[in-house]
Design a protein around this motif. Structure first.
Motif, mmCIF file in Angstrom:
data_model
loop_
_atom_site.group_PDB
_atom_site.id
_atom_site.type_symbol
_atom_site.label_atom_id
_atom_site.label_comp_id
_atom_site.label_asym_id
_atom_site.label_seq_id
_atom_site.Cartn_x
_atom_site.Cartn_y
_atom_site.Cartn_z
ATOM 1 N N SER A 88 10.521 19.017 -35.647
ATOM 2 C CA SER A 88 9.151 19.347 -36.032
ATOM 3 C C SER A 88 9.107 19.807 -37.485
ATOM 4 N N ILE A 89 7.906 19.764 -38.068
ATOM 5 C CA ILE A 89 7.730 20.243 -39.433
ATOM 6 C C ILE A 89 6.684 21.357 -39.437
ATOM 7 N N VAL A 90 6.789 22.232 -40.447
ATOM 8 C CA VAL A 90 5.829 23.329 -40.594
ATOM 9 C C VAL A 90 5.314 23.353 -42.023
ATOM 10 N N SER A 91 4.087 23.853 -42.165
ATOM 11 C CA SER A 91 3.526 24.009 -43.508
ATOM 12 C C SER A 91 4.254 25.137 -44.225
ATOM 13 N N LYS A 92 4.412 24.996 -45.532
ATOM 14 C CA LYS A 92 5.050 26.048 -46.315
ATOM 15 C C LYS A 92 4.119 27.244 -46.491
ATOM 16 N N ILE A 126 -0.952 25.827 -34.089
ATOM 17 C CA ILE A 126 -1.534 26.722 -35.077
ATOM 18 C C ILE A 126 -0.779 28.046 -35.027
ATOM 19 N N GLN A 127 -0.431 28.552 -36.196
ATOM 20 C CA GLN A 127 0.390 29.761 -36.310
ATOM 21 C C GLN A 127 1.701 29.600 -35.537
ATOM 22 N N GLU A 128 2.184 28.365 -35.431
ATOM 23 C CA GLU A 128 3.440 28.017 -34.753
ATOM 24 C C GLU A 128 3.432 28.399 -33.270
ATOM 25 N N ARG A 129 2.237 28.664 -32.697
ATOM 26 C CA ARG A 129 2.171 29.191 -31.337
ATOM 27 C C ARG A 129 1.132 28.523 -30.451
ATOM 28 N N TYR A 130 -0.026 28.239 -30.997
ATOM 29 C CA TYR A 130 -1.183 27.883 -30.179
ATOM 30 C C TYR A 130 -1.448 26.390 -30.339
ATOM 31 N N GLU A 131 -1.152 25.623 -29.287
ATOM 32 C CA GLU A 131 -1.097 24.161 -29.425
ATOM 33 C C GLU A 131 -2.386 23.451 -29.040
ATOM 34 N N VAL A 132 -2.860 22.635 -29.984
ATOM 35 C CA VAL A 132 -3.888 21.645 -29.704
ATOM 36 C C VAL A 132 -3.138 20.346 -29.423
ATOM 37 N N GLN A 133 -3.303 19.825 -28.237
ATOM 38 C CA GLN A 133 -2.491 18.701 -27.782
ATOM 39 C C GLN A 133 -2.830 17.394 -28.493
ATOM 40 N N ILE A 134 -1.780 16.655 -28.838
ATOM 41 C CA ILE A 134 -1.887 15.276 -29.306
ATOM 42 C C ILE A 134 -1.080 14.428 -28.343
ATOM 43 N N LEU A 135 -1.742 13.502 -27.675
ATOM 44 C CA LEU A 135 -1.074 12.686 -26.664
ATOM 45 C C LEU A 135 -1.878 11.415 -26.433
ATOM 46 N N ASP A 136 -1.183 10.288 -26.410
ATOM 47 C CA ASP A 136 -1.844 9.004 -26.196
ATOM 48 C C ASP A 136 -1.900 8.699 -24.702
ATOM 49 N N THR A 137 -3.021 9.028 -24.090
ATOM 50 C CA THR A 137 -3.193 8.763 -22.657
ATOM 51 C C THR A 137 -4.456 7.945 -22.416
ATOM 52 N N TYR A 138 -4.813 7.129 -23.382
ATOM 53 C CA TYR A 138 -6.052 6.359 -23.262
ATOM 54 C C TYR A 138 -6.025 5.512 -21.984
ATOM 55 N N GLY A 139 -7.012 5.762 -21.103
ATOM 56 C CA GLY A 139 -7.120 4.987 -19.865
ATOM 57 C C GLY A 139 -6.088 5.345 -18.815
ATOM 58 N N GLN A 140 -5.340 6.437 -19.018
ATOM 59 C CA GLN A 140 -4.306 6.823 -18.064
ATOM 60 C C GLN A 140 -4.595 8.216 -17.510
ATOM 61 N N LYS A 141 -4.034 8.493 -16.333
ATOM 62 C CA LYS A 141 -4.230 9.791 -15.708
ATOM 63 C C LYS A 141 -3.158 10.775 -16.157
ATOM 64 N N ALA A 222 3.207 40.702 -31.842
ATOM 65 C CA ALA A 222 2.200 40.775 -32.907
ATOM 66 C C ALA A 222 2.670 39.971 -34.109
ATOM 67 N N HIS A 223 1.711 39.378 -34.823
ATOM 68 C CA HIS A 223 2.066 38.593 -36.003
ATOM 69 C C HIS A 223 0.890 38.569 -36.957
ATOM 70 N N SER A 224 1.183 38.228 -38.187
ATOM 71 C CA SER A 224 0.138 38.062 -39.191
ATOM 72 C C SER A 224 -0.093 36.565 -39.394
ATOM 73 N N CYS A 225 -0.494 36.155 -40.582
ATOM 74 C CA CYS A 225 -0.706 34.727 -40.858
ATOM 75 C C CYS A 225 0.608 33.972 -40.676
ATOM 76 N N ARG A 226 0.505 32.764 -40.141
ATOM 77 C CA ARG A 226 1.703 31.967 -39.879
ATOM 78 C C ARG A 226 1.429 30.504 -40.226
ATOM 79 N N PRO A 227 2.496 29.678 -40.387
ATOM 80 C CA PRO A 227 2.320 28.263 -40.728
ATOM 81 C C PRO A 227 1.728 27.438 -39.592
ATOM 82 N N ILE A 228 1.346 26.225 -39.953
ATOM 83 C CA ILE A 228 0.927 25.193 -38.998
ATOM 84 C C ILE A 228 2.149 24.351 -38.677
ATOM 85 N N LEU A 229 2.383 24.072 -37.421
ATOM 86 C CA LEU A 229 3.517 23.245 -37.003
ATOM 87 C C LEU A 229 3.010 21.920 -36.452
ATOM 88 N N LEU A 230 3.607 20.822 -36.906
ATOM 89 C CA LEU A 230 3.358 19.491 -36.344
ATOM 90 C C LEU A 230 4.602 19.108 -35.558
#
Length: 247
Positions: A88-92, A126-141, A222-230
């Motif tokens: 994975s990669i993270v924003s600087k 987001i903040q290396e913790r809170y995931e917005v899902q990316i997944l190719d499930t078009y037309g699938q269960k 607890a944490h402060s501002c953190r990077p974005i992880l892809l």
């Protein structure tokens, strides 16, 4: 005249008096002139946004692997594609409250490498913790709190706005970071609003904690501002046009 009609007459009279009184008020008393909102132009991206991926130079400038090494993902034709197994990669740069725009594309079945997973998978943590899902499930269960645009294992999208494999998707995200007191105790949970291809899919959802594959989500630390992880999840997901506006 019935009692109900009398009450209605009184209410109408009071309303008329209220309107009459309001007409005598100087409208300048309710006008706000300062501070004047800062002017922002919006093309090609908002002028107050941080460009995280608009060109090849942005890759090394804004991103790194978790181990600190330069990004091994492949940049070509204006987009950055996951190199499976590279990590994975993270924003600087770190972020707290923000507006984020990101575009992503899953390969068509004919474009996938041999033995690739059926579901091209990734995620925005987001903040290396809170995931917005990316997944190719078009037309699938799939379990609905794990499909594209879900807050993974926490909140299903309100609707399914996923584009077919091979087409680009857009996420527009408003994220409000969690707050902690001086002792590290959570005082305010994170919140997220998200639009998928222009359609509202997460409506100011209260994030329950760090994204978990197994078990209950919690705010473990607890944490402060953190990077974005892809995420590199062994799927050849491509990204382009990533920008962030700190709020």
């Amino acid at each position: 005249m019935t009692k109900l009609n009398k009450l209605a007459l009184v209410a109408t009279s009071l309303l008329s008096i209220t309107y009459a009184t309001a007409n005598n008020i100087d409208p300048k008393l309710t006008e706000v002139w300062e501070p004047v909102p800062k002017k922002v132009t919006v093309k090609p991206i908002p002028s107050d946004a941080i460009s995280l991926l608009q060109s090849a130079s942005d890759v090394d400038k804004h991103w790194r692997h978790l181990n600190g090494k330069p990004v091994e993902w492949i940049y070509e034709n204006g987009s950055l594609t996951v190199k499976p197994k590279s990590g994975s990669i993270v924003s600087k740069q770190s972020f707290c409250d923000m507006q984020m725009h990101i575009e992503w594309r899953a390969p068509k079945p004919s474009e996938r490498r041999k033995n690739a997973p059926n579901h091209a998978n990734s995620g925005i943590k987001i903040q290396e913790r809170y995931e917005v899902q990316i997944l190719d499930t078009y037309g699938q269960k799939i379990y609905v709190n794990g499909q594209a645009a879900s807050i993974y294992k926490q909140s299903s999208p309100l609707v399914d706005a996923l584009s077919p494999s091979g087409e680009w998707n857009t996420y527009d995200i408003i994220f409000k970071a969690p707050k902690f007191d001086q002792h590290g105790k959570l005082t305010k949970a994170a919140r997220i609003t998200a639009l998928h291809n222009g359609v509202l899919v997460q409506d100011y959802f209260e994030i329950q904690g760090t994204t978990m594959y197994k078990g209950k989500a919690e705010y473990f630390k607890a944490h402060s501002c953190r990077p974005i992880l892809l995420q590199d999840h062994d799927g050849e997901i491509s990204f382009r046009n990533i920008w962030v506006r700190p709020l």
